[in-house]
Design a protein around this motif. Structure first.
Motif, short mmCIF file in Angstrom:
data_model
loop_
_atom_site.label_atom_id
_atom_site.label_comp_id
_atom_site.label_asym_id
_atom_site.label_seq_id
_atom_site.Cartn_x
_atom_site.Cartn_y
_atom_site.Cartn_z
N GLY A 122 26.84 20.45 13.14
CA GLY A 122 27.74 21.11 12.20
C GLY A 122 28.17 22.51 12.58
N PHE A 123 27.57 23.09 13.65
CA PHE A 123 27.96 24.46 14.02
C PHE A 123 29.41 24.43 14.52
CE2 PHE A 123 27.55 28.63 16.02
CZ PHE A 123 26.56 29.24 15.26
N PRO A 124 30.29 25.28 13.97
CA PRO A 124 31.70 25.24 14.39
C PRO A 124 31.84 25.51 15.89
CG PRO A 124 31.39 26.64 12.45
CD PRO A 124 30.03 26.31 12.96
N ALA A 125 32.62 24.69 16.57
CA ALA A 125 32.69 24.76 18.04
C ALA A 125 33.11 26.14 18.54
CB ALA A 125 33.65 23.69 18.56
N MET A 132 27.45 31.80 22.25
CA MET A 132 26.93 31.60 23.61
C MET A 132 27.34 32.75 24.51
SD MET A 132 25.56 28.55 24.38
CE MET A 132 26.19 27.06 24.92
N GLU A 133 28.60 33.15 24.41
CA GLU A 133 29.09 34.23 25.28
C GLU A 133 28.33 35.52 25.01
OE1 GLU A 133 33.68 32.78 25.81
OE2 GLU A 133 33.29 34.65 24.76
N ASN A 134 27.94 35.71 23.74
CA ASN A 134 27.25 36.95 23.38
C ASN A 134 25.74 36.83 23.49
OD1 ASN A 134 29.42 38.76 22.59
ND2 ASN A 134 29.87 37.18 21.08
N ASP A 279 15.23 36.96 7.07
CA ASP A 279 14.87 38.37 7.02
C ASP A 279 15.80 39.13 7.95
OD1 ASP A 279 13.63 40.74 6.69
OD2 ASP A 279 11.90 40.27 7.94
N ILE A 280 16.97 39.45 7.43
CA ILE A 280 18.00 40.05 8.28
C ILE A 280 18.83 40.98 7.42
CG2 ILE A 280 19.55 38.08 7.90
CD1 ILE A 280 20.53 38.39 10.74
N ALA A 281 19.38 42.04 8.03
CA ALA A 281 20.04 43.08 7.25
C ALA A 281 21.49 42.71 6.90
CB ALA A 281 20.00 44.40 8.03
N PHE A 282 21.74 41.46 6.55
CA PHE A 282 23.08 41.06 6.10
C PHE A 282 22.93 40.31 4.79
CE2 PHE A 282 23.29 41.46 10.67
CZ PHE A 282 24.44 42.22 10.84
N LYS A 283 23.91 40.51 3.90
CA LYS A 283 23.77 39.97 2.55
C LYS A 283 23.85 38.45 2.52
CE LYS A 283 26.08 43.34 -0.22
NZ LYS A 283 27.01 43.72 0.74
N CYS A 284 24.78 37.88 3.25
CA CYS A 284 24.95 36.43 3.17
C CYS A 284 25.29 35.86 4.54
CB CYS A 284 26.04 36.09 2.17
SG CYS A 284 27.61 36.80 2.63
N TRP A 285 25.18 34.55 4.63
CA TRP A 285 25.38 33.81 5.88
C TRP A 285 26.71 34.18 6.55
CZ3 TRP A 285 22.60 30.99 9.16
CH2 TRP A 285 23.25 30.17 10.05
N GLU A 286 27.75 34.29 5.74
CA GLU A 286 29.09 34.56 6.29
C GLU A 286 29.11 35.90 7.06
OE1 GLU A 286 28.59 33.38 3.15
OE2 GLU A 286 29.23 31.38 3.77
N GLU A 287 28.24 36.83 6.65
CA GLU A 287 28.24 38.15 7.30
C GLU A 287 27.42 38.18 8.59
OE1 GLU A 287 27.02 41.32 4.72
OE2 GLU A 287 28.58 40.89 3.25
N PHE A 288 26.60 37.15 8.83
CA PHE A 288 25.77 37.16 10.04
C PHE A 288 26.67 37.24 11.28
CE2 PHE A 288 21.59 34.76 8.88
CZ PHE A 288 21.48 35.47 7.71
N PRO A 289 26.31 38.09 12.26
CA PRO A 289 27.05 38.04 13.53
C PRO A 289 26.79 36.68 14.20
CG PRO A 289 25.54 39.93 13.44
CD PRO A 289 25.23 39.08 12.27
N PRO A 290 27.73 36.21 15.03
CA PRO A 290 27.60 34.87 15.62
C PRO A 290 26.25 34.60 16.29
CG PRO A 290 29.74 35.81 16.16
CD PRO A 290 28.98 36.88 15.45
N THR A 291 25.72 35.59 17.03
CA THR A 291 24.45 35.34 17.73
C THR A 291 23.30 35.14 16.74
OG1 THR A 291 25.30 36.80 19.44
CG2 THR A 291 23.02 36.15 19.64
N GLN A 292 23.33 35.90 15.63
CA GLN A 292 22.26 35.75 14.63
C GLN A 292 22.39 34.40 13.92
OE1 GLN A 292 19.68 37.68 14.71
NE2 GLN A 292 20.77 38.80 16.30
N LYS A 293 23.65 33.97 13.70
CA LYS A 293 23.86 32.62 13.15
C LYS A 293 23.26 31.58 14.08
CE LYS A 293 28.00 32.88 10.31
NZ LYS A 293 29.44 32.69 10.26
N TRP A 294 23.50 31.78 15.35
CA TRP A 294 23.00 30.84 16.37
C TRP A 294 21.47 30.74 16.31
CZ3 TRP A 294 25.17 27.60 19.96
CH2 TRP A 294 24.36 27.19 21.02
#
Ligand SMILES: [Zn+2]
Length: 327
Positions: A122-125, A132-134, A279-294
Motif C-alpha cells: 500500500g505504500f504509494p509508489a 528510497m532516494e533520501n 514516538d516522533i516529533a510530528f503530529k500526524c502521519w501526513e506530516e511525517f517526512p518520507p524517510t520516517q514514513k518508510w
C-alpha cells in the motif's frame, strides 16, 4: 566529545546531522599496542571531522587500530572504509558480510525488490521512490570495498585486559552483533538496545520474522550479567534489565495496536501504520517526512509478520495488493 567510561575504554560522540538519532556512540578500547574502534558514523564530512579530532586527542594510531562494526547500517559502518588501514581488521558478522557482497553486485535490484514489497502493501509508489532516494543507505555508505573479518557468535576478541565475546543478536538488522566483557560486565549493545528511543525493527527481505528474532535476542541478552550497557545512540544504560522490560512492553503494546486497528475490518499496511503510536516529533502521519514514513511502515510490516506467524492475523492478496485480517 569524548567520555571516559573505564580505564582504556571511552565513548566518542559522532554527530549524525539531520538524523533523528542525533549522534552515534563510537567506542575506543586501547591496549599498549593496539586500538579497537567500535562503530564509526556516516561516510560524511561532519562525522569524519569529529572522528578525526577525537582520534587525534586520544592518540589513536590507525595503523594499529582494528574496527568492529555491530551491524551494517550506514551510521555504524559508513566510515569503516575510510578509517581502516592495510594493518586493520574490520570485523563484521557473517550474514551481513554476505549481504554487503551481494548488495555490491546488485544494489538496484535489492532495493527494487524491497520497494515492490512496500508498494504491494500500500505504500504509494512515488513516495516510496522519494523515501528510497533520501534513505541514508544511498548517501553515506562505504567509500571503498572492505575485506571484512567475519565474526560469529561466541568468538572472542582480545584487546589488553578486555576479553570481548561476540553475542549474535539479529532483529534490528539481519546479523546484528553485540560485544560482551564478562569480567567487567560491560555490554557494547550497538542498536540492539537503546536508552531514550526504541530500536527500529523493520521488514527485511533476508529475515522471515525480524520481530520474533529481536524479542528472542532481547531474552538472550537479559540472561547476561551487565553493569553498564553501551548503546549505539543516545545515553548509556545503567539498568539493562529494566530497559529490556520496557522494550518488551513497547512491542507488546504495538502488537496490540495493530490488532485493535484491524477490529473494524481488513486493512492494508498503509491504513494500519497511521493508527500506531509513533514516538516522533510530528503530529500526524501526513506530516511525517518520507524517510520516517518508510521506517514506520517497515516497522508495521514487521509487527504484522510476527502476528501472522503467531496465527493472529492473516493476509489476502487481491489485484497485487495485500490486506490484513484478524484471523
Ligand atoms: Zn544506528
Amino acid at each position: 566529545m569524548i567520555e571516559d567510561i573505564e580505564p582504556n575504554l571511552c565513548r566518542m560522540e559522532i554527530p549524525l546531522p539531520k538524523s533523528p538519532l542525533k549522534w552515534l556512540n563510537s567506542y575506543v578500547v586501547r591496549s599498549r599496542h593496539r586500538f579497537l574502534i567500535v562503530d564509526t558514523g556516516f561516510n560524511q564530512d561532519e562525522c569524519q571531522n569529529e572522528m578525526n579530532v577525537n582520534l587525534q586527542k586520544l592518540g589513536v594510531d590507525l595503523n594499529k587500530a582494528d574496527i568492529f562494526v555491530t551491524h551494517f547500517h550506514v551510521d555504524h559502518i559508513g566510515l569503516a572504509g575510510t578509517l581502516a588501514t592495510e594493518n586493520s581488521k574490520v570485523y563484521l558478522n557473517e550474514s551481513e558480510t554476505r549481504q554487503m557482497n551481494s548488495l555490491r553486485d546488485n544494489w538496484v535490484g535489492h532495493w527494487q525488490r524491497l520497494l515492490d514489497v512496500y508498494v504491494a502493501n500500500g505504500f504509494p509508489a512515488e513516495e516510496a521512490r522519494i523515501s528510497m532516494e533520501n534513505h541514508p543507505a544511498h548517501k553515506f555508505g562505504l567509500k571503498r570495498e572492505v575485506a571484512f573479518s567475519i565474526v560469529k557468535d561466541g568468538d572472542i576478541i582480545e584487546i589488553g585486559d578486555f576479553h570481548f565475546q561476540c553475542v549474535s543478536t539479529p532483529g534490528h538488522s539481519p546479523g546484528h552483533m553485540c560485544l560482551y566483557e564478562p569480567n567487567k560486565k560491560i555490554l557494547i549493545a550497538g542498536d540492539h538496545i537503546l536508552s531514550d528511543i526504541t530500536p527500529n525493527i523493520a521488514y527485511w527481505l533476508e529475515m522471515d520474522d525480524p520481530l520474533n528474532e529481536y524479542l528472542t535476542n532481547l531474552e538472550k541478552v537479559q540472561a547476561l550479567e551487565v553493569k553498564i550497557a553501551l548503546p549505539g545512540h543516545r545515553r548509556l544504560i545503567h539498568d539493562l534489565p529494566k530497559r529490556i522490560r520496557e522494550l518488551q512492553e513497547h512491542h507488546r503494546d504495538r502488537l496490540n495496536e495493530v490488532l485493535i486497528a484491524l477490529r473494524d475490518g481488513p486493512k492494508t499496511t498503509l491504513q494500519i501504520a497511521p493508527k500506531i503510536t509513533w514516538d516522533i516529533a510530528f503530529k500526524c502521519w501526513e506530516e511525517f517526512p518520507p524517510t520516517q514514513k518508510w521506517f514506520a511502515f517497515g516497522e508495521t510490516l514487521a509487527h504484522l509478520r510476527f502476528l501472522e506467524n503467531k496465527g493472529k492475523v492473516r493476509r489476502e492478496i487481491e489485484d497485487d495488493k495485500i490486506s490484513y485480517y484478524l484471523a
